[in-house]
Scaffold this active site. Structure first.
Site, PDB file in Angstrom:
ATOM      1  N   HIS A  80      68.761  23.196  64.729  1.00  0.00           N
ATOM      2  CA  HIS A  80      68.574  24.390  65.556  1.00  0.00           C
ATOM      3  C   HIS A  80      68.120  23.941  66.948  1.00  0.00           C
ATOM      4  O   HIS A  80      67.980  22.747  67.209  1.00  0.00           O
ATOM      5  CB  HIS A  80      67.607  25.374  64.894  1.00  0.00           C
TER       6      HIS A  80
ATOM      7  N   HIS B 289      65.330  21.254  67.485  1.00  0.00           N
ATOM      8  CA  HIS B 289      65.725  19.847  67.347  1.00  0.00           C
ATOM      9  C   HIS B 289      66.465  19.387  68.606  1.00  0.00           C
ATOM     10  O   HIS B 289      66.242  18.296  69.126  1.00  0.00           O
ATOM     11  CB  HIS B 289      66.644  19.650  66.136  1.00  0.00           C
TER      12      HIS B 289
ATOM     13  N   CYS C  62      52.719  19.131  49.998  1.00  0.00           N
ATOM     14  CA  CYS C  62      53.690  20.154  50.426  1.00  0.00           C
ATOM     15  C   CYS C  62      55.031  19.464  50.636  1.00  0.00           C
ATOM     16  O   CYS C  62      55.157  18.575  51.482  1.00  0.00           O
ATOM     17  CB  CYS C  62      53.246  20.831  51.722  1.00  0.00           C
TER      18      CYS C  62
ATOM     19  N   CYS D 187      56.573  19.952  54.189  1.00  0.00           N
ATOM     20  CA  CYS D 187      56.042  19.012  55.193  1.00  0.00           C
ATOM     21  C   CYS D 187      56.235  17.569  54.744  1.00  0.00           C
ATOM     22  O   CYS D 187      56.052  16.660  55.541  1.00  0.00           O
ATOM     23  CB  CYS D 187      54.542  19.212  55.408  1.00  0.00           C
TER      24      CYS D 187
ATOM     25  N   CYS E 113      50.880  26.340  51.719  1.00  0.00           N
ATOM     26  CA  CYS E 113      50.740  25.502  52.917  1.00  0.00           C
ATOM     27  C   CYS E 113      50.764  26.422  54.130  1.00  0.00           C
ATOM     28  O   CYS E 113      51.596  27.317  54.218  1.00  0.00           O
ATOM     29  CB  CYS E 113      51.913  24.524  52.943  1.00  0.00           C
TER      30      CYS E 113
ATOM     31  N   HIS F 149      54.334  26.120  55.935  1.00  0.00           N
ATOM     32  CA  HIS F 149      55.542  26.621  55.294  1.00  0.00           C
ATOM     33  C   HIS F 149      55.369  27.920  54.516  1.00  0.00           C
ATOM     34  O   HIS F 149      56.357  28.505  54.084  1.00  0.00           O
ATOM     35  CB  HIS F 149      56.146  25.538  54.378  1.00  0.00           C
TER      36      HIS F 149
ATOM     37  N   LYS G 236      56.746  29.703  65.964  1.00  0.00           N
ATOM     38  CA  LYS G 236      57.571  28.498  66.022  1.00  0.00           C
ATOM     39  C   LYS G 236      58.923  28.810  65.384  1.00  0.00           C
ATOM     40  O   LYS G 236      58.980  29.282  64.251  1.00  0.00           O
ATOM     41  CB  LYS G 236      56.888  27.373  65.239  1.00  0.00           C
TER      42      LYS G 236
ATOM     43  N   LYS H 213      64.131  27.255  60.685  1.00  0.00           N
ATOM     44  CA  LYS H 213      65.172  27.713  59.769  1.00  0.00           C
ATOM     45  C   LYS H 213      64.546  28.398  58.570  1.00  0.00           C
ATOM     46  O   LYS H 213      65.040  29.418  58.105  1.00  0.00           O
ATOM     47  CB  LYS H 213      65.995  26.511  59.310  1.00  0.00           C
TER      48      LYS H 213
HETATM   49  N1  MSP Z   1      61.851  13.929  59.509  1.00  0.00           N
HETATM   50  C1  MSP Z   1      60.637  14.249  60.191  1.00  0.00           C
HETATM   51  C2  MSP Z   1      60.397  13.306  61.338  1.00  0.00           C
HETATM   52  C3  MSP Z   1      60.344  11.874  60.976  1.00  0.00           C
HETATM   53  S1  MSP Z   1      60.168  10.853  62.352  1.00  0.00           S
HETATM   54  C4  MSP Z   1      59.806   9.368  61.727  1.00  0.00           C
HETATM   55  C5  MSP Z   1      60.722  15.682  60.720  1.00  0.00           C
HETATM   56  N2  MSP Z   1      61.938  16.179  60.843  1.00  0.00           N
HETATM   57  S2  MSP Z   1      62.274  17.661  61.311  1.00  0.00           S
HETATM   58  O1  MSP Z   1      63.702  17.743  61.282  1.00  0.00           O
HETATM   59  O2  MSP Z   1      61.568  18.606  60.505  1.00  0.00           O
HETATM   60  O3  MSP Z   1      61.704  17.852  62.723  1.00  0.00           O
HETATM   61  C6  MSP Z   1      62.070  17.002  63.727  1.00  0.00           C
HETATM   62  C7  MSP Z   1      61.509  17.422  65.045  1.00  0.00           C
HETATM   63  O4  MSP Z   1      61.933  18.714  65.426  1.00  0.00           O
HETATM   64  C8  MSP Z   1      59.987  17.440  65.089  1.00  0.00           C
HETATM   65  O5  MSP Z   1      59.558  16.730  66.243  1.00  0.00           O
HETATM   66  C9  MSP Z   1      59.658  18.893  65.238  1.00  0.00           C
HETATM   67  O6  MSP Z   1      58.495  19.086  65.977  1.00  0.00           O
HETATM   68  C10 MSP Z   1      60.864  19.379  66.014  1.00  0.00           C
HETATM   69  N3  MSP Z   1      60.983  20.809  65.916  1.00  0.00           N
HETATM   70  C11 MSP Z   1      61.235  21.568  64.807  1.00  0.00           C
HETATM   71  N4  MSP Z   1      61.135  22.880  65.155  1.00  0.00           N
HETATM   72  C12 MSP Z   1      60.829  22.977  66.474  1.00  0.00           C
HETATM   73  C13 MSP Z   1      60.655  24.019  67.372  1.00  0.00           C
HETATM   74  N5  MSP Z   1      60.734  25.275  67.006  1.00  0.00           N
HETATM   75  N6  MSP Z   1      60.396  23.703  68.668  1.00  0.00           N
HETATM   76  C14 MSP Z   1      60.359  22.414  69.122  1.00  0.00           C
HETATM   77  N7  MSP Z   1      60.522  21.403  68.293  1.00  0.00           N
HETATM   78  C15 MSP Z   1      60.698  21.658  66.957  1.00  0.00           C
HETATM   79  O7  MSP Z   1      59.700  16.255  61.019  1.00  0.00           O
END
Ligand code: MSP
Length: 529
Positions: free
Chosen positions: A21, A24, A130, A133, A156, A159, A306, A309
């Site tokens: 999304h 990311h 969790c 997380c 959690c 989540h 925040k 998904k």
């Molecule tokens: N797989 C772990 C990271 C491992 S790094 C060794 C993870 N993955 S994630 O897909 O859940 O999230 C990846 C990144 O996307 C994180 O930095 C997270 O903060 C970011 N974001 C997820 N949702 C977000 C927003 N709504 N806004 C900004 N960044 C966001 O965590």
């Protein structure tokens, strides 16, 4: 930084349980802008991104979809995560998957070293976990829900799903040994964790004391096997964090590793703790340097929460790029949100900024200036005559903007860099209005002055193209072609960005082309609005 220095920047690796999304994509774009800027400064730049594919979350998603975790990960990487990089125009140098053989082999080397050096012991973990997380939790990370599907249960806080209780034989990493060394690191290098708010939170957390960390799981097998005990797989975060060094040759190609490490690491603030506490402790245990910096950026909020998904507020990047284009996506998130703070996304704000800043402010300026060179000088950039105070002011604004933007990028303040660069757009628009080239074009006596004004405007656009190319690569490439700059100056991406503020680089006599609208008017439809 001096040109030629190593600049290694990494994004987190993304879970493949779901599709990307805009949250990311936000991290990806920020890392890409910084990488492009450094590349154009002549730094030895490396941008790494990738996917996090082990652990229970992925395993459960695969099972729920009647497939194996490997097949699920392959599908998501091919169909969603690699295409994301195209959608938002990321120029990554590498893409690592935690299921890559190179990663698994280097992780095994790292683990064995920690084990041999006495940093790992076997014990029993009993506590909360969790899966959302992928994190061991304390009671204050949880809450009791008063109503809804999980009424009365412990969930959690992130989540809002019921927590699981684990009781397993695990291997532990002696993280508690590193408390003082971490505190020393934070003190000696105050910019190690940025921004200040994230740094303070981490400091508080570590000051309270660190426990040892459970680093293996034995109740499922989707992960990297613990080398000395194949009945365990490695805890997914321990596995994932290692991607930053396995991708650059840790344990295998020492020259490459020495050349790149340490990295600047951009992470969402929610995962700053893993990166600023566990990760440097792991590196210290292995006798390696901690990262250069861990920057915890803010969240994209939708409706004040925040975006995620799992809460069904996720917006796919293509929903935005299909309507507004890739450059607008990149520009919007980098300029509208203070990097390091949360920012609310709204379609209205995006549409308004697109129109006022990109279409009217920048795009129109470029089209008007190039059209005037075509009309009044048969498409050849005119020579400037004597510069007046107004012209010299433009030059000073360009110089200051370039210097300030570079300083801002060095401290990862991407929004400040854009604000500095935008002073050129505003200055040039004001300059054109004031100089009225269309009036100067009416008489022969003012012809020389017209040449100076249009040279000033075109060389200002030249500087803008260079400075904005890391953020809006497509529009600036069109502008570069429109200015006819390549014949005299070479490719846009070969321009040294820190020299962009030096005046007078566009050769007189460059042949401009015709410039289609860089940011055409958009009819916002219902689906986008
Ligand atoms: N797989 C772990 C990271 C491992 S790094 C060794 C993870 N993955 S994630 O897909 O859940 O999230 C990846 C990144 O996307 C994180 O930095 C997270 O903060 C970011 N974001 C997820 N949702 C977000 C927003 N709504 N806004 C900004 N960044 C966001 O965590």
């Amino acid at each position: 930084m001096a040109a030629g220095d190593s600049f290694y920047i990494a994004t987190p690796i993304f879970y493949v349980n779901d599709v990307p999304h805009i949250g990311h994509a936000y991290t990806e774009v920020a890392a890409d802008v910084l990488a492009r800027w450094h590349r154009q400064s002549g730094d030895d730049t490396w941008l790494l991104t990738g996917t996090d594919e082990h652990g229970q979350k992925i395993l459960r998603t695969a099972v729920a979809n009647d497939t194996t975790p490997q097949q699920w990960a392959d599908k998501l990487v091919e169909e969603s995560w690699l295409p994301l990089l195209e959608t938002i125009n990321i120029q990554n140098d590498d893409f690592i998957r935690t299921t890559d053989k190179r990663h698994e082999e280097a992780v095994t080397i790292f683990l064995q070293k920690l084990h041999d050096d006495g940093y790992i012991y076997s014990g029993e973990y009993e506590g909360y976990y969790c899966v959302g997380c992928e994190e061991y939790k304390q009671l204050d990370d949880l809450m009791e829900t008063p109503d809804g599907d999980y009424a009365g249960q412990l969930v959690c806080k992130i989540h809002s799903r019921p927590i699981e209780v684990l009781k397993e034989k695990n291997y532990f990493f002696r993280m508690s040994d590193f408390q003082q060394r971490l505190l020393d690191l934070y003190e000696e290098r105050p910019d190690f964790i940025q921004p200040e708010s994230v740094r303070n939170e981490i400091l508080q957390f570590v000051k309270q004391g660190l426990s040892d960390l459970s680093i293996s799981r034995s109740s499922f097998d989707w992960g990297i096997k613990i080398p000395w005990d194949h009945s365990h797989v490695l805890y997914v975060w321990f596995d994932a964090l290692l991607n930053y060094i396995t991708a650059i040759g840790y344990g295998v190609d020492n020259d490459e590793f020495q050349r790149r490490w340490p990295a600047t690491q951009l992470v969402g603030k929610d995962i700053a703790r893993f990166h600023a506490v566990i990760w440097p402790a792991m590196l210290m245990a292995a006798g390696l340097q901690p990262p250069k910096q861990v920057f915890g950026h803010g969240w994209l909020l939708v409706g004040g929460e925040k975006m995620s998904k799992s809460k069904l507020t996720g917006i796919a990047p293509s929903q935005i790029t299909d309507t507004f284009g890739v450059d607008a996506f990149r520009y919007y998130f980098m300029s509208a949100i203070n990097f390091g703070q949360d920012g609310s996304f709204s379609w209205e704000d995006l549409a308004a900024r697109y129109q006022s800043e990109l279409a009217n402010g920048f795009g129109n300026l470029a089209s008007r200036v190039i059209a005037m060179v075509n009309r009044y000088y048969d498409g050849l950039v005119p020579a400037p005559a004597e510069y007046t105070a107004d012209d010299l002011k433009v030059q000073a604004v360009v110089r200051a903007a370039a210097d300030n933007a570079d300083a801002a990028i060095q401290s990862l303040a991407i929004h400040d860099a854009l604000a500095s660069i935008w002073t050129i757009v505003d200055e040039l628009n004001g300059y054109i209005t004031l100089q009225e080239p269309w009036v100067l074009a009416k008489t022969e006596e003012t012809r020389k002055r017209l040449g100076t004004v249009l040279y000033t405007a075109t060389d200002g656009l030249r500087a803008l193209a260079v400075l904005l190319s890391p953020v809006i690569p497509e529009a600036t490439a069109k502008l570069w072609t429109g200015l006819g700059a390549a014949a005299g100056l070479g490719e846009l991406t070969d321009q040294v960005i820190v020299d962009a503020g030096h005046w007078g680089q566009l050769p007189v006599g460059s042949r401009v082309g015709t410039l289609e609208a860089l940011f055409p008017r958009i009819e916002v439809t219902e689906t986008a609005g």
